[in-house]
Design a protein around this motif. Structure first.
Motif, mmCIF file in Angstrom:
data_model
loop_
_atom_site.group_PDB
_atom_site.id
_atom_site.type_symbol
_atom_site.label_atom_id
_atom_site.label_comp_id
_atom_site.label_asym_id
_atom_site.label_seq_id
_atom_site.Cartn_x
_atom_site.Cartn_y
_atom_site.Cartn_z
ATOM 1 N N VAL A 40 -29.277 14.270 2.465
ATOM 2 C CA VAL A 40 -28.616 15.468 2.975
ATOM 3 C C VAL A 40 -27.881 16.146 1.827
ATOM 4 O O VAL A 40 -27.609 15.527 0.800
ATOM 5 C CB VAL A 40 -27.623 15.150 4.120
ATOM 6 C CG1 VAL A 40 -28.324 14.524 5.303
ATOM 7 C CG2 VAL A 40 -26.487 14.263 3.633
ATOM 8 N N VAL A 41 -27.582 17.418 1.994
ATOM 9 C CA VAL A 41 -26.790 18.149 1.007
ATOM 10 C C VAL A 41 -25.609 18.796 1.708
ATOM 11 O O VAL A 41 -25.682 19.124 2.897
ATOM 12 C CB VAL A 41 -27.623 19.227 0.264
ATOM 13 C CG1 VAL A 41 -28.694 18.594 -0.583
ATOM 14 C CG2 VAL A 41 -28.212 20.232 1.226
ATOM 15 N N ARG A 42 -24.534 18.933 0.973
ATOM 16 C CA ARG A 42 -23.357 19.622 1.483
ATOM 17 C C ARG A 42 -23.305 21.001 0.844
ATOM 18 O O ARG A 42 -23.433 21.137 -0.369
ATOM 19 C CB ARG A 42 -22.100 18.840 1.165
ATOM 20 C CG ARG A 42 -22.009 17.532 1.922
ATOM 21 C CD ARG A 42 -20.650 16.896 1.751
ATOM 22 N NE ARG A 42 -19.630 17.628 2.480
ATOM 23 C CZ ARG A 42 -19.235 17.344 3.725
ATOM 24 N NH1 ARG A 42 -19.774 16.335 4.355
ATOM 25 N NH2 ARG A 42 -18.300 18.051 4.319
ATOM 26 N N VAL A 43 -23.117 21.998 1.669
ATOM 27 C CA VAL A 43 -22.936 23.366 1.208
ATOM 28 C C VAL A 43 -21.607 23.811 1.820
ATOM 29 O O VAL A 43 -21.548 24.119 3.014
ATOM 30 C CB VAL A 43 -24.083 24.294 1.657
ATOM 31 C CG1 VAL A 43 -23.837 25.713 1.189
ATOM 32 C CG2 VAL A 43 -25.422 23.768 1.174
ATOM 33 N N GLY A 44 -20.565 23.762 0.994
ATOM 34 C CA GLY A 44 -19.230 23.994 1.538
ATOM 35 C C GLY A 44 -18.914 22.854 2.486
ATOM 36 O O GLY A 44 -18.998 21.682 2.116
ATOM 37 N N GLN A 45 -18.604 23.178 3.712
ATOM 38 C CA GLN A 45 -18.318 22.147 4.718
ATOM 39 C C GLN A 45 -19.546 21.790 5.551
ATOM 40 O O GLN A 45 -19.497 20.867 6.353
ATOM 41 C CB GLN A 45 -17.193 22.605 5.634
ATOM 42 C CG GLN A 45 -15.866 22.707 4.924
ATOM 43 C CD GLN A 45 -14.731 23.051 5.860
ATOM 44 O OE1 GLN A 45 -14.932 23.346 7.029
ATOM 45 N NE2 GLN A 45 -13.522 23.021 5.338
ATOM 46 N N ARG A 46 -20.631 22.510 5.349
ATOM 47 C CA ARG A 46 -21.846 22.254 6.135
ATOM 48 C C ARG A 46 -22.644 21.103 5.540
ATOM 49 O O ARG A 46 -22.722 20.940 4.326
ATOM 50 C CB ARG A 46 -22.728 23.500 6.179
ATOM 51 C CG ARG A 46 -22.051 24.667 6.851
ATOM 52 C CD ARG A 46 -22.956 25.862 6.915
ATOM 53 N NE ARG A 46 -23.991 25.592 7.924
ATOM 54 C CZ ARG A 46 -25.112 26.283 8.030
ATOM 55 N NH1 ARG A 46 -25.365 27.263 7.199
ATOM 56 N NH2 ARG A 46 -25.996 25.983 8.957
ATOM 57 N N ILE A 47 -23.258 20.323 6.409
ATOM 58 C CA ILE A 47 -24.161 19.252 6.004
ATOM 59 C C ILE A 47 -25.547 19.678 6.449
ATOM 60 O O ILE A 47 -25.773 19.960 7.628
ATOM 61 C CB ILE A 47 -23.780 17.917 6.658
ATOM 62 C CG1 ILE A 47 -22.339 17.545 6.331
ATOM 63 C CG2 ILE A 47 -24.732 16.815 6.206
ATOM 64 C CD1 ILE A 47 -21.817 16.377 7.142
ATOM 65 N N LEU A 48 -26.497 19.715 5.500
ATOM 66 C CA LEU A 48 -27.841 20.201 5.787
ATOM 67 C C LEU A 48 -28.881 19.184 5.342
ATOM 68 O O LEU A 48 -28.665 18.435 4.390
ATOM 69 C CB LEU A 48 -28.092 21.523 5.062
ATOM 70 C CG LEU A 48 -27.108 22.653 5.360
ATOM 71 C CD1 LEU A 48 -27.341 23.814 4.416
ATOM 72 C CD2 LEU A 48 -27.219 23.097 6.806
ATOM 73 N N VAL A 49 -30.011 19.182 6.038
ATOM 74 C CA VAL A 49 -31.134 18.334 5.679
ATOM 75 C C VAL A 49 -32.400 19.182 5.778
ATOM 76 O O VAL A 49 -32.518 20.037 6.666
ATOM 77 C CB VAL A 49 -31.216 17.085 6.596
ATOM 78 C CG1 VAL A 49 -31.402 17.459 8.047
ATOM 79 C CG2 VAL A 49 -32.327 16.148 6.153
#
Length: 63
Positions: A40-49
């Protein structure tokens, strides 16, 4: 969830997307994203996959 795919576009899923796809609660979706089972990656406070990474993990046979 309806996703429009563009050629060579990377589709990413958020915690809310995982929650809807799996039919699980918000806490369970966060636990899954933090489980280390997939990247997963964090973009700011968001967690994305990546959708491809998540679906690959989801479709793995149980050992």
């Amino acid at each position: 969830m309806e996703v429009t795919h563009k050629e060579n576009a990377t589709v990413v899923l958020s915690v809310a997307d995982i929650q809807r796809m799996m039919g699980i609660g918000r806490r369970q979706a966060y636990e899954l994203m933090h489980s280390g089972q997939f990247h997963v990656v964090r973009v700011g406070q968001r967690i994305l996959v990546s959708e491809a990474v998540f679906l690959n993990w989801l479709n793995q046979p149980v050992s």
